[in-house]
Each structure stands twice: as C-alpha cells, then as structure tokens.
Scaffold this active site. Structure first.
Site, PDB file in Angstrom:
ATOM      1  N   TYR A 241       1.294   4.144   7.556  1.00  0.00           N
ATOM      2  CA  TYR A 241       1.356   2.929   6.714  1.00  0.00           C
ATOM      3  C   TYR A 241       1.932   3.341   5.364  1.00  0.00           C
ATOM      4  O   TYR A 241       1.325   3.163   4.316  1.00  0.00           O
ATOM      5  CB  TYR A 241      -0.027   2.285   6.522  1.00  0.00           C
ATOM      6  CG  TYR A 241      -0.779   2.067   7.808  1.00  0.00           C
ATOM      7  CD1 TYR A 241      -0.530   0.942   8.598  1.00  0.00           C
ATOM      8  CD2 TYR A 241      -1.711   2.994   8.255  1.00  0.00           C
ATOM      9  CE1 TYR A 241      -1.210   0.758   9.797  1.00  0.00           C
ATOM     10  CE2 TYR A 241      -2.393   2.815   9.448  1.00  0.00           C
ATOM     11  CZ  TYR A 241      -2.141   1.692  10.217  1.00  0.00           C
ATOM     12  OH  TYR A 241      -2.803   1.514  11.394  1.00  0.00           O
TER      13      TYR A 241
ATOM     14  N   GLN B 222       2.649   0.090  -6.071  1.00  0.00           N
ATOM     15  CA  GLN B 222       1.297  -0.005  -6.632  1.00  0.00           C
ATOM     16  C   GLN B 222       1.304  -0.834  -7.917  1.00  0.00           C
ATOM     17  O   GLN B 222       2.178  -0.679  -8.756  1.00  0.00           O
ATOM     18  CB  GLN B 222       0.751   1.399  -6.928  1.00  0.00           C
ATOM     19  CG  GLN B 222       0.315   2.140  -5.685  1.00  0.00           C
ATOM     20  CD  GLN B 222      -0.991   1.620  -5.097  1.00  0.00           C
ATOM     21  OE1 GLN B 222      -1.570   0.647  -5.570  1.00  0.00           O
ATOM     22  NE2 GLN B 222      -1.448   2.255  -4.041  1.00  0.00           N
TER      23      GLN B 222
ATOM     24  N   GLU C 120       6.157   3.296   8.845  1.00  0.00           N
ATOM     25  CA  GLU C 120       5.964   1.989   8.199  1.00  0.00           C
ATOM     26  C   GLU C 120       6.608   0.904   9.062  1.00  0.00           C
ATOM     27  O   GLU C 120       7.716   1.063   9.543  1.00  0.00           O
ATOM     28  CB  GLU C 120       6.604   2.012   6.801  1.00  0.00           C
ATOM     29  CG  GLU C 120       6.709   0.684   6.098  1.00  0.00           C
ATOM     30  CD  GLU C 120       5.372  -0.028   5.947  1.00  0.00           C
ATOM     31  OE1 GLU C 120       5.326  -1.224   6.287  1.00  0.00           O
ATOM     32  OE2 GLU C 120       4.386   0.595   5.510  1.00  0.00           O
TER      33      GLU C 120
ATOM     34  N   ASP D 291      -3.210   4.990   4.930  1.00  0.00           N
ATOM     35  CA  ASP D 291      -3.410   4.014   3.855  1.00  0.00           C
ATOM     36  C   ASP D 291      -3.158   2.633   4.469  1.00  0.00           C
ATOM     37  O   ASP D 291      -2.153   1.981   4.193  1.00  0.00           O
ATOM     38  CB  ASP D 291      -2.433   4.301   2.697  1.00  0.00           C
ATOM     39  CG  ASP D 291      -2.734   3.450   1.469  1.00  0.00           C
ATOM     40  OD1 ASP D 291      -3.645   2.602   1.541  1.00  0.00           O
ATOM     41  OD2 ASP D 291      -2.051   3.611   0.437  1.00  0.00           O
TER      42      ASP D 291
ATOM     43  N   CYS E 244      -8.366   0.087   0.911  1.00  0.00           N
ATOM     44  CA  CYS E 244      -8.519  -0.957  -0.117  1.00  0.00           C
ATOM     45  C   CYS E 244      -9.628  -1.928   0.284  1.00  0.00           C
ATOM     46  O   CYS E 244      -9.837  -2.940  -0.359  1.00  0.00           O
ATOM     47  CB  CYS E 244      -7.198  -1.708  -0.305  1.00  0.00           C
ATOM     48  SG  CYS E 244      -6.614  -2.490   1.212  1.00  0.00           S
TER      49      CYS E 244
END
EC number: 2.1.1.-
Length: 452
Positions: free
Chosen positions: A312, A283, A333, A381, A408
C-alpha cells in the site's frame, strides 16, 4: 426509559474509541459528542437504541478542567474538529487510552501499556491540503465545513487546521468571488458553477489552487477570477480548474486543466523531492510524517541487507526513504496514478533500487513470491479497513521474521494483531503518533515478530 427529545442532566465518565464522551443516566449508557470526562451537562437525547442513547450538549453546568473553553461546546464552535474542546495534553492522554482500550478489547492484550503518544510540533495550521465546499449564506458566497451528519455548510472565520497561507488564499478568493457574482453549485438541482476549492501548500510556503466547477469546459469569468487571485497572492505557484459535472460526492473531476504556473509543487522529505499535483496522495502533516517514517525505519533490524516490500505504498514516500538504506524495495500500490508518480520521483532523485508494482497487494505479493523474488520483510500501511486475512496468512507462510505495520485505524489494527498472534507472531513495539491534532484520529506504528 429515555426517549428522543428528552432533556437530561449527566456527568461524563470517560472518552471512548471514536472520541465521544460516555456517561450514565440511571445506569443506561449515553454517548455525547464534544464532551469531556468530568463535564456536568444538560443534554438533549437525539437517538435511543436498545443498549445506549446519544445526546447533544445544550448547556455546560460545570466544565471539566480539561476543557479549553466552558462556553463553546458544539461541533461548529470548534470548526468541525471533534477533539478541539480538549487541552492538547489531554488530547494526547485520551488518544493513548483509546489505543490501549482497543488493544485490550480487540487484540486481547490484557496488560498492554504503551508509550506516550508522540506529540505534534504544530497543533494548529498543520494541514498542507484542504478542500472546502462552496455555499451561499445571506446572499454571500461562503466556504466552510458540512454540519455534523448533514450537507449544510457553515462558515468559519479561520480554518484552524489549514495552513496560514491556505487560509489567506481562501479569504482573498471569497472577496473576489463576491465582487464577481458567480453561481454556486446546488446539489439538489445540479445547477450552479462553484463546487469546491482545494488548496495544497508546501514547507516553502508555496501554494497550488484547484477550483472545482460544475461544467465540462472552462468558463472565462472563473479564469479571470483566478488570475486576479494570483495577482493578489504571490505565493501561488500553480492554478488548476477541475471539471466535475457529475452528480457525485467525489470532489476532483476527471479533467484537471492547468491555467497558470507549474504542473506541481514540491515537498522535500529526507532529502527526496516529491512532486505534488492535484490528485497526488501525500501526508497531510509533513513534520509528523517525517517522524513517523523515521520510527518505522528504525524498527527494522539491519535494514542495509534487506529486500523489503512496501505494501500500500501510495506514491512510495516511505519506500524511497527506505531504499536509501535497504538493498531493494518493491512498492505495491493499486492506484495507477500514484505508482506512476512514484516511478517519476524515484527517477528524478536517482533512486534505482525501488521497483513500483501497480496492482492489489494480495495478488502482487503472491506474484513476487512465485517469481522467486527474495523478500526479507514487509512494511504495511493499509487503508482504514486494515489487512485481508489472506495477507496475514501469506506472511506466516513465508515465515517472515518481522513486519512493520503503520495504521490509521486502531480498531482494525488491533483485529489484525490478534490474527497475527494466531499465526505465531507477537507485538514487540508499538508507538502511537499524533498526526491530526484537534481530531480523535491517531496513527500507530508496530513491530511484529515471529515467536514460534
């Protein structure tokens, strides 16, 4: 009828999703980047389509009270930040309105009203990672940003989002480079050495420097320059040279060679030490990330008893934080190096109830179910494109009572909420978080529950 190069006067009515201002000229919609509601502007039309046009500000006739400066109005004036012309409280106001607008238009939630956007404690210098391209201007080596919709680099005196340490390093590096005349990469001729500079910093004010060069081997003069930089700035704990001799827009090369210091720098989130290397996913705004994760975890009911899928998962940041409370976490992932980083971090921090699965969420979720693994809930996410329909179908098929969704991109999020509602789920909680002040980006976290 409007045409390209026309100069017109316009008043801006609102900001639309994506961050541009919208005004009307003889009832025809005109979008104007870097404009603010109540601005009265003189603009130049740069494109005309059937139902709308776009224009750039030439002059501010009367500035909106929400503007920070009535003399600055270009993308370059604001260091490439498309919301920096707005006062911070107005940035938050418009981010909230943008989320509400897409939830109404795309998700079909007509009466939606959301909480205020969670403000960022730092509104400048919050980025712990920055990449700037090298260029030459006035026979001087510069770094900076690409001008809007071009590959021409403009230099800024200070990158307003980069950490203060990051800015200090870039300034010093440019001074050293200009004394040591090293060639700068030209993407048209594919010649020259210096491509990009990447700087990663952490909360302990330590830095990693990665210089990306157009070469398949380390050159001695670059190495010398970087060691000189290290001598000037003691906070530098790690230096890499990244070799990228391909004609590509991908920044980092396939070979990253450590020439000084530690392999990685560390960042601590909720008591877990994360290693950050040149290619790590992490992040950008750590203080806000901690708050985002806390909200997401608090959305779960009785987390202590749960078997959770972190879909994710990246390097498993939120997965590991949840693992401290949950029964078991499966972190899925697709990027192999991210999964490997996660395995390493979990081991180092003694977290043994998280399992990292490297593969596509759509496929690995089905494999878990087929292997009769217990799954109580999922935290999503996803990347900007949102969720595949097949995943939403799977959630419904599993009859999961609740899922948490971090997004996002509000528009793909709104689309997915609509798909969830068609499968018998409804949006129970929604919180928008400002992860990227001075830009129009906004992050959302939602709790979605089964209703029938």
């Amino acid at each position: 009828m409007l045409k390209v190069s026309d100069i017109i006067k316009i008043k801006i009515d609102k900001i639309v999703f994506g961050g541009e201002g919208l005004g009307y000229f003889n009832n025809f919609a005109v979008f104007v980047p870097m404009s603010v509601p109540e601005d009265e502007l003189e603009i130049e039309i740069i494109s005309v389509k059937k139902t709308y046009a776009r224009g750039l500000i030439k002059k501010i006739i009367k500035a909106s009270p929400e503007r920070v400066d009535s003399h600055k109005f270009t993308f370059e004036d604001f260091y490439g930040c498309n919301f920096a012309m707005l006062k911070y409280e107005s940035q938050l106001k418009y981010k909230k309105l943008m989320v509400e607008e897409v939830m109404r238009k795309i998700a079909g939630l007509d009466n939606i009203q959301i909480n205020d956007v969670l403000a960022s404690e730092d509104i400048y210098n919050y980025r712990n990672k920055i990449i700037e391209p090298f260029s030459v201007y006035d026979s001087k080596i510069i770094t900076g940003f690409f001008k809007r919709k071009s590959h021409e680099v403009f230099e800024v005196d200070e990158n307003i989002l980069n950490s203060k340490l990051g800015n200090k390093i870039i300034k010093e590096l440019k001074e050293i480079l200009n004394k040591n005349k090293i060639s700068v990469y030209d993407e048209n001729t594919h010649r020259g050495i210096l491509r990009n500079i990447m700087i990663r910093t952490n909360s302990n004010n330590e830095a990693m420097v990665v210089i990306i060069i157009n070469s398949n081997k380390i050159t001695e003069n670059i190495k010398r320059v970087l060691l000189k930089l290290r001598d000037s700035i003691l906070e530098i704990k790690s230096i890499y040279i990244s070799l990228n001799s391909k004609k590509t827009n991908t920044v980092i090369g396939e070979k990253n060679i450590l020439i000084y210091g530690e392999k990685s720098i560390k960042e601590n989130i909720n008591g877990i030490e994360f290693h950050i290397s040149p290619t790590s996913f992490f992040q950008i705004n750590v203080k806000q990330a901690k708050r985002l994760y806390d909200i997401a975890i608090n959305f779960f009911d009785n987390i202590d008893d749960k078997y959770i899928v972190d879909a994710y998962s990246g390097t498993g940041t939120i997965g590991m934080i949840m693992a401290k409370k949950a029964k078991k976490v499966y972190a899925i992932e697709i990027v192999k190096s991210a999964s490997e980083d996660g395995v390493k971090t979990a081991k180092e921090n003694g977290i043994d109830n998280i399992e990292f699965i490297n593969g596509a969420v759509e496929k690995e979720l089905v494999t878990l179910i087929n292997n009769n693994k217990k799954i109580d809930t999922i935290i999503f996410d996803p990347p900007r494109k949102g969720l595949e329909t097949s995943i939403i179908d799977k959630v419904a098929e599993l009859n999961l009572k609740e899922v948490v969704y971090i997004s996002c991109n509000p528009s793909t999020f709104a689309r997915d909420i609509k798909l969830f509602s068609e499968k018998g789920y409804s949006l129970k909680k929604l919180q928008a978080v400002d992860m990227f002040p001075q830009t129009s980006h906004v992050e959302t976290i939602a709790l979605i529950q089964r209703v029938f």
